[in-house]
Design a protein around this motif. Structure first.
Motif, PDB file in Angstrom:
ATOM      1  N   GLY A  58      37.322 -22.045  18.036  1.00  0.00           N
ATOM      2  CA  GLY A  58      37.383 -23.418  18.479  1.00  0.00           C
ATOM      3  C   GLY A  58      37.220 -24.401  17.339  1.00  0.00           C
ATOM      4  O   GLY A  58      37.035 -24.037  16.174  1.00  0.00           O
ATOM      5  N   GLY A  59      37.305 -25.660  17.670  1.00  0.00           N
ATOM      6  CA  GLY A  59      37.186 -26.708  16.672  1.00  0.00           C
ATOM      7  C   GLY A  59      38.424 -27.574  16.641  1.00  0.00           C
ATOM      8  O   GLY A  59      39.459 -27.240  17.227  1.00  0.00           O
ATOM      9  N   SER A  60      38.293 -28.697  15.946  1.00  0.00           N
ATOM     10  CA  SER A  60      39.401 -29.649  15.886  1.00  0.00           C
ATOM     11  C   SER A  60      40.393 -29.255  14.809  1.00  0.00           C
ATOM     12  O   SER A  60      40.069 -28.533  13.867  1.00  0.00           O
ATOM     13  CB  SER A  60      38.866 -31.054  15.594  1.00  0.00           C
ATOM     14  OG  SER A  60      38.183 -31.076  14.348  1.00  0.00           O
ATOM     15  N   GLY A  61      41.609 -29.754  14.941  1.00  0.00           N
ATOM     16  CA  GLY A  61      42.612 -29.541  13.919  1.00  0.00           C
ATOM     17  C   GLY A  61      43.297 -28.190  14.024  1.00  0.00           C
ATOM     18  O   GLY A  61      42.946 -27.333  14.836  1.00  0.00           O
ATOM     19  N   MET A  62      44.291 -28.029  13.152  1.00  0.00           N
ATOM     20  CA  MET A  62      45.069 -26.798  13.089  1.00  0.00           C
ATOM     21  C   MET A  62      44.898 -26.174  11.701  1.00  0.00           C
ATOM     22  O   MET A  62      44.627 -26.863  10.718  1.00  0.00           O
ATOM     23  CB  MET A  62      46.547 -27.089  13.352  1.00  0.00           C
ATOM     24  CG  MET A  62      46.808 -27.772  14.688  1.00  0.00           C
ATOM     25  SD  MET A  62      46.520 -26.688  16.097  1.00  0.00           S
ATOM     26  CE  MET A  62      48.071 -25.775  16.126  1.00  0.00           C
ATOM     27  N   VAL A  63      45.058 -24.865  11.647  1.00  0.00           N
ATOM     28  CA  VAL A  63      44.870 -24.118  10.405  1.00  0.00           C
ATOM     29  C   VAL A  63      46.196 -23.481   9.995  1.00  0.00           C
ATOM     30  O   VAL A  63      46.912 -22.934  10.836  1.00  0.00           O
ATOM     31  CB  VAL A  63      43.788 -23.025  10.583  1.00  0.00           C
ATOM     32  CG1 VAL A  63      43.662 -22.178   9.318  1.00  0.00           C
ATOM     33  CG2 VAL A  63      42.445 -23.666  10.939  1.00  0.00           C
ATOM     34  N   MET A  64      46.500 -23.552   8.710  1.00  0.00           N
ATOM     35  CA  MET A  64      47.734 -22.939   8.215  1.00  0.00           C
ATOM     36  C   MET A  64      47.616 -21.421   8.267  1.00  0.00           C
ATOM     37  O   MET A  64      46.633 -20.844   7.804  1.00  0.00           O
ATOM     38  CB  MET A  64      48.040 -23.412   6.795  1.00  0.00           C
ATOM     39  CG  MET A  64      48.316 -24.903   6.708  1.00  0.00           C
ATOM     40  SD  MET A  64      48.959 -25.418   5.094  1.00  0.00           S
ATOM     41  CE  MET A  64      50.649 -24.796   5.188  1.00  0.00           C
ATOM     42  N   MET A  65      48.626 -20.774   8.833  1.00  0.00           N
ATOM     43  CA  MET A  65      48.622 -19.333   9.038  1.00  0.00           C
ATOM     44  C   MET A  65      48.793 -18.596   7.701  1.00  0.00           C
ATOM     45  O   MET A  65      49.461 -19.098   6.795  1.00  0.00           O
ATOM     46  CB  MET A  65      49.746 -18.961   9.996  1.00  0.00           C
ATOM     47  CG  MET A  65      49.608 -19.655  11.361  1.00  0.00           C
ATOM     48  SD  MET A  65      51.170 -19.672  12.292  1.00  0.00           S
ATOM     49  CE  MET A  65      51.355 -17.922  12.642  1.00  0.00           C
ATOM     50  N   PRO A  66      48.199 -17.409   7.556  1.00  0.00           N
ATOM     51  CA  PRO A  66      48.264 -16.708   6.272  1.00  0.00           C
ATOM     52  C   PRO A  66      49.636 -16.152   5.930  1.00  0.00           C
ATOM     53  O   PRO A  66      50.040 -16.162   4.755  1.00  0.00           O
ATOM     54  CB  PRO A  66      47.232 -15.592   6.419  1.00  0.00           C
ATOM     55  CG  PRO A  66      47.152 -15.349   7.892  1.00  0.00           C
ATOM     56  CD  PRO A  66      47.358 -16.687   8.538  1.00  0.00           C
ATOM     57  N   GLY A  67      50.367 -15.649   6.947  1.00  0.00           N
ATOM     58  CA  GLY A  67      51.628 -14.970   6.670  1.00  0.00           C
ATOM     59  C   GLY A  67      52.637 -15.806   5.910  1.00  0.00           C
ATOM     60  O   GLY A  67      53.087 -15.405   4.812  1.00  0.00           O
ATOM     61  N   PRO A  68      53.039 -16.970   6.413  1.00  0.00           N
ATOM     62  CA  PRO A  68      54.027 -17.772   5.691  1.00  0.00           C
ATOM     63  C   PRO A  68      53.556 -18.202   4.300  1.00  0.00           C
ATOM     64  O   PRO A  68      54.344 -18.236   3.356  1.00  0.00           O
ATOM     65  CB  PRO A  68      54.230 -18.976   6.612  1.00  0.00           C
ATOM     66  CG  PRO A  68      53.867 -18.487   7.974  1.00  0.00           C
ATOM     67  CD  PRO A  68      52.745 -17.523   7.755  1.00  0.00           C
ATOM     68  N   LEU A  69      52.259 -18.519   4.163  1.00  0.00           N
ATOM     69  CA  LEU A  69      51.747 -18.952   2.860  1.00  0.00           C
ATOM     70  C   LEU A  69      51.798 -17.820   1.834  1.00  0.00           C
ATOM     71  O   LEU A  69      52.253 -18.002   0.701  1.00  0.00           O
ATOM     72  CB  LEU A  69      50.308 -19.450   2.994  1.00  0.00           C
ATOM     73  CG  LEU A  69      50.093 -20.879   3.469  1.00  0.00           C
ATOM     74  CD1 LEU A  69      48.602 -21.175   3.573  1.00  0.00           C
ATOM     75  CD2 LEU A  69      50.754 -21.872   2.523  1.00  0.00           C
TER      76      LEU A  69
END
Length: 255
Positions: A58-69
Motif C-alpha cells: 500500500g501507499g501513495s503513488g506508483m512505482v517503476m517496475m523492475p523488468g522494463p528498467l
C-alpha cells in the motif's frame, strides 16, 4: 576521448532540444559525445506499454517496475558491446535524492575513468528495489526532490561532457572556474568599463598580468571565505593563499 551517454527515461522528448542546443548540440554534431535516449516502454509486454504499478504494502503513488528498467539498462550494454571502440559495460547511474551529492570532483572522475554511462531516470514514487540494486552508483543533485531524474541526467551530461577534449572552445577556462580547485571563481568583467556608476577594477585595465593573477586569486579566496568556508577545510590553503586570506580578514576587521 569520446563519451557515450545512454539515458533511460520514459520521457525521451525532454532530451530532444537538449541534444541539439548550445555546446552540447555542437559536441554531439562533432562526435565528441553521443547521447542515446532509451525508453523502458520499448521493453514492456502489454499493449498499454506499462512501466509502473501500485506498490506492494500500500501507499501513495506508483512505482517503476523492475523488468522494463533492467531490460533498458541491458540494452545499452548490448549496443555498447557491438561497437569497435566499446566492449566495457557502461557505468549504471541512478538519479535519486538518496544518492551521493554530485560535485565537480565526481564529474572529473566520471570524465576521466569512463567511456560510457547509463543514466537511469526514475519517475513517479520511485523505482523497484530490484532495479535499484542493479545500478553501480546513485547520484543526487541535492537535498530536494524533483518529479523525475531527467534534469539530473542532463546536468551530468553537461558537467561531464564539458570536461572532455573537443567540447569546449577554450579548455583552459576549466582550470579557473568555480570548484575546479576547491575555490569559488573570481568576479568577471567585460565592456563597458563603467556601467551605471560601477567601474571595472583598475587592476584589470592595467595590463599587468601578474597583478591581475594575484587580484583574481585574492577575490576567489574572498568569495570562498564568504560563501563556502567549508571548502577551505576540505581543500586547505597553501602558504600563498594563507597570506591572502589573512589580508582579507584584516580588511574585514577594518571595515
Amino acid at each position: 576521448m569520446k563519451m557515450r551517454f545512454y539515458v533511460v527515461t520514459v520521457l525521451p522528448e525532454m532530451l530532444e532540444s537538449f541534444v541539439r542546443t548550445g555546446l552540447v548540440g555542437k559536441a554531439v554534431e562533432s562526435g565528441a559525445i553521443e547521447i542515446h535516449p532509451i525508453t523502458p516502454r520499448e521493453f514492456t509486454k502489454d499493449r498499454h506499454r506499462t512501466v509502473d504499478d501500485a506498490p506492494y504494502g500500500g501507499g501513495s503513488g506508483m512505482v517503476m517496475m523492475p523488468g522494463p528498467l533492467v531490460d533498458a539498462m541491458e540494452s545499452a550494454e548490448a549496443r555498447e558491446a557491438t561497437r569497435e571502440d566499446g566492449g566495457a559495460r557502461p557505468l549504471r547511474i541512478l538519479l535519486t535524492p538518496q544518492g551521493e551529492p554530485f560535485t565537480q570532483r565526481v564529474a572529473r572522475e566520471l570524465a576521466s575513468t569512463q567511456k560510457a554511462l547509463t543514466l537511469v531516470c526514475g519517475r513517479y514514487e520511485g523505482v523497484d528495489e530490484r532495479a535499484r540494486t542493479r545500478v553501480d552508483r546513485e547520484i543526487s543533485l541535492g537535498d530536494f526532490v524533483l518529479m523525475g531524474g531527467e534534469v539530473g541526467a542532463m546536468v551530468i551530461v553537461e558537467a561531464v561532457g564539458r570536461l572532455l577534449p573537443g567540447v569546449l572552445g577554450n579548455p583552459e577556462s576549466i582550470g579557473e572556474e568555480s570548484h575546479s580547485q576547491g575555490r569559488i571563481e573570481y568576479p568577471h568583467y567585460t565592456r563597458p568599463a563603467e556601467f551605471r556608476g560601477e567601474k571595472v577594477p583598475d587592476v584589470l585595465l592595467s595590463g599587468h598580468h601578474a597583478q591581475v593573477a594575484k587580484w583574481r586569486k585574492k577575490e576567489s579566496l574572498r568569495r570562498t571565505l564568504a560563501r563556502r568556508p567549508d571548502l577551505l577545510e576540505t581543500f586547505p590553503p597553501d602558504a600563498e593563499e594563507q597570506k591572502l586570506l589573512d589580508a582579507i580578514r584584516r580588511e574585514g576587521e577594518g571595515a
